[in-house]
Design an enzyme around this catalytic site. Structure first.
Site, mmCIF file in Angstrom:
data_model
loop_
_atom_site.group_PDB
_atom_site.id
_atom_site.type_symbol
_atom_site.label_atom_id
_atom_site.label_comp_id
_atom_site.label_asym_id
_atom_site.label_seq_id
_atom_site.Cartn_x
_atom_site.Cartn_y
_atom_site.Cartn_z
ATOM 1 N N ASN A 201 -38.549 -38.568 75.411
ATOM 2 C CA ASN A 201 -38.579 -39.667 76.402
ATOM 3 C C ASN A 201 -40.141 -40.335 76.030
ATOM 4 O O ASN A 201 -40.801 -40.617 76.779
ATOM 5 C CB ASN A 201 -38.706 -39.174 77.775
ATOM 6 N N ARG A 206 -47.091 -43.191 70.635
ATOM 7 C CA ARG A 206 -47.520 -42.322 71.424
ATOM 8 C C ARG A 206 -47.132 -41.038 70.768
ATOM 9 O O ARG A 206 -48.143 -39.993 70.683
ATOM 10 C CB ARG A 206 -47.177 -42.232 72.922
ATOM 11 N N ARG A 254 -45.172 -32.635 78.601
ATOM 12 C CA ARG A 254 -44.872 -31.942 77.253
ATOM 13 C C ARG A 254 -45.852 -30.623 76.889
ATOM 14 O O ARG A 254 -45.624 -29.877 76.266
ATOM 15 C CB ARG A 254 -44.816 -33.066 76.218
ATOM 16 N N LYS A 300 -30.248 -32.445 72.158
ATOM 17 C CA LYS A 300 -30.683 -33.314 71.291
ATOM 18 C C LYS A 300 -31.791 -33.138 70.385
ATOM 19 O O LYS A 300 -31.807 -33.377 69.188
ATOM 20 C CB LYS A 300 -30.931 -34.731 72.028
ATOM 21 N N PRO A 317 -28.048 -36.076 66.331
ATOM 22 C CA PRO A 317 -28.499 -35.893 67.467
ATOM 23 C C PRO A 317 -28.191 -37.142 68.053
ATOM 24 O O PRO A 317 -28.536 -38.383 67.707
ATOM 25 C CB PRO A 317 -30.178 -36.465 66.848
ATOM 26 N N ASP A 319 -28.460 -40.148 71.183
ATOM 27 C CA ASP A 319 -29.182 -40.559 72.127
ATOM 28 C C ASP A 319 -28.258 -41.927 72.555
ATOM 29 O O ASP A 319 -27.420 -42.254 71.969
ATOM 30 C CB ASP A 319 -30.667 -41.007 71.989
ATOM 31 N N HIS A 321 -28.757 -44.968 71.636
ATOM 32 C CA HIS A 321 -28.485 -46.007 70.682
ATOM 33 C C HIS A 321 -27.293 -45.497 69.564
ATOM 34 O O HIS A 321 -26.660 -46.173 69.207
ATOM 35 C CB HIS A 321 -29.753 -46.090 69.877
ATOM 36 N N GLN A 363 -25.277 -40.937 59.877
ATOM 37 C CA GLN A 363 -25.767 -41.387 60.973
ATOM 38 C C GLN A 363 -27.139 -41.795 61.218
ATOM 39 O O GLN A 363 -27.595 -42.768 61.606
ATOM 40 C CB GLN A 363 -25.737 -40.239 62.055
ATOM 41 N N PHE A 367 -28.299 -45.716 62.141
ATOM 42 C CA PHE A 367 -29.324 -46.012 63.224
ATOM 43 C C PHE A 367 -30.417 -47.065 62.631
ATOM 44 O O PHE A 367 -30.742 -47.795 62.991
ATOM 45 C CB PHE A 367 -29.866 -44.731 63.531
#
Length: 421
Positions: A201, A206, A254, A300, A317, A319, A321, A363, A367
């Site tokens: 997330n 960051r 985290r 994921k 993976p 998500d 998108h 994939q 992406f």
């Protein structure tokens, strides 16, 4: 890159560390396991079962770099014998696979610098598109080159792979023509694991700051382009960091996942690094299950680690998108529905059914094509526009990932509100 006259045999990697000496033969890539997903996968029908060639032997005989491209006052650049169609630096390093490689030349060349094991190395795209490398302060350059080729998954021929995908997918054929060289890396499993614990997330800016902090705990290797580079810290070094230190550095919730995962790895028989490496030798479902026992690792994040470090080339993976890509082009009957954890396996099934054993590589390119920086370029091509026939979504549809997103940072795993930093 010159093609080989015959397909080279693909040999399975062994768990022991190869002897990286000047006389050592280069390692060959592992044969990917049969396609496995989070539930039984239908047998692929639309993709050739032919494996990409092993091209490592071709990469061990560098061709000379033209003298006009060498600067006597710059580091020594050696050709990697990988053309732009086999390795595009901008389509490989800043697209969410790793957060430890930095662009270190913003003027004359496309150049990225990073660390492979204990080796500090810069890569740049030459004027003809080929890639050259330069090691900084490395005594065993022959061993370092082999480690770099292994990190780049260089034994796998993208041209063969893209040819197989393109034969069954006209849209992929057009994307591959414009986005050739988007290569999946083979990272150190511990390094990859910690990076993707930071990615939960989160956004690339960051994540990069967090990974930089973790990296700074390792041995200093040098400065390139005004940026400091470090060897990734060992498990023992990571175990000396407290949760409070990580929270003060901006890791938020985290921090407890990283501390918990380090503790869990240290308790593994033989050590956590060996345990992680052993996951390269089992099938995808077992690897996903094993990784998911670590704090903060859901399906994921586990799929990211499997694809980018554990030779699980068919890992997907998922998500939001990737879900949008799947419902536009692979499973349009689900367009307009909401992604749920149960449907994640449906998405993985769709990719593996379409692209086979290397579905994760396909994939990754699909992406990248959705990033605004690439999408603008692609949509200017009228042929691409004709090939793209997305199904209309019910209600408002997201415009796709931003350049600040990684392929893995918008997942649908259990969400925990991040504390204010």
């Amino acid at each position: 890159m010159q093609s080989l006259n015959k397909t080279l045999p693909v040999m399975k990697r062994y768990r022991s560390t190869p002897n990286l000496t000047a006389a050592a033969a280069p390692p060959t890539p592992s044969t990917p396991p049969p396609p496995q997903t989070l539930r039984p996968t239908p047998k692929p029908q639309s993709i050739s079962s032919k494996k990409p060639r092993n091209i490592l032997s071709h990469l061990t005989h560098p061709k000379p770099i033209p003298t006009h491209q060498q600067n006597p006052q710059s580091p020594k650049w050696v050709p990697l014998n990988l053309s732009k169609s086999e390795l595009s630096l901008p389509l490989t390093f800043p697209t969410g696979q790793t957060f430890r490689w930095k662009q270190t030349d913003h003027h004359n060349h496309i150049q990225y610098t990073g660390v492979v094991g204990s080796h500090l190395v810069s890569l740049k795209q030459l004027e003809d598109g080929d890639v050259a490398y330069s090691f900084h302060h490395t005594a065993n350059e022959a061993g370092a080159r082999l480690a770099l080729l292994d990190f780049l998954n260089a034994g796998i021929c993208l041209a063969d792979m893209w040819e197989g995908f393109s034969a069954s997918d006209p849209r992929f054929a057009e994307l591959a023509r414009r986005l050739g060289g988007a290569r999946v890396l083979r990272q150190d499993p511990l390094e990859c694991l910690v990076q993707f614990l930071c990615s939960s997330n989160n956004n690339i800016g960051r994540i990069t700051r967090m990974v930089d902090f973790i990296s700074s705990l390792g041995n200093y290797l040098g400065t390139v382009g005004g940026l400091d580079f470090h060897e990734f810290p060992s498990l023992d070094r990571l175990s000396q960091v407290s949760e409070e230190e990580l929270r003060e550095a901006g890791f938020g919730y985290r921090a407890k996942y990283i501390i918990g995962t380090v503790d869990a790895l240290q308790s593994k028989p033989g050590g956590g690094a060996e345990w992680l490496a052993s996951l390269r030798e089992i099938d995808l479902q077992k690897a996903i299950d094993a990784l998911s026992t670590l704090p903060g690792v859901g399906p994921k994040v586990a799929a990211c680690i499997a694809l980018f470090s554990l030779d699980q080339h068919q890992a997907i993976p998922v998500d939001t998108h990737v879900w949008q890509i799947a419902t536009r082009y692979l499973i349009p009957e689900l367009a307009g529905t909401r992604l749920t954890p149960k449907l994640c396996s449906r998405v993985a099934d769709a990719f593996v059914s379409k692209y086979g054993k290397y579905a994760g590589w396909a994939q990754t390119l699909l992406f990248i094509a959705e990033l605004p920086s690439q999408k603008t370029l692609l949509l200017s091509d009228s042929c691409i526009s004709r090939c793209q026939n997305p199904v209309k979504q019910k209600g408002r549809r997201s415009s796709g990932p931003t350049d600040g997103d990684s392929a893995q940072n918008l997942g649908i795993e259990e969400q925990e509100a991040d504390e204010k930093l």
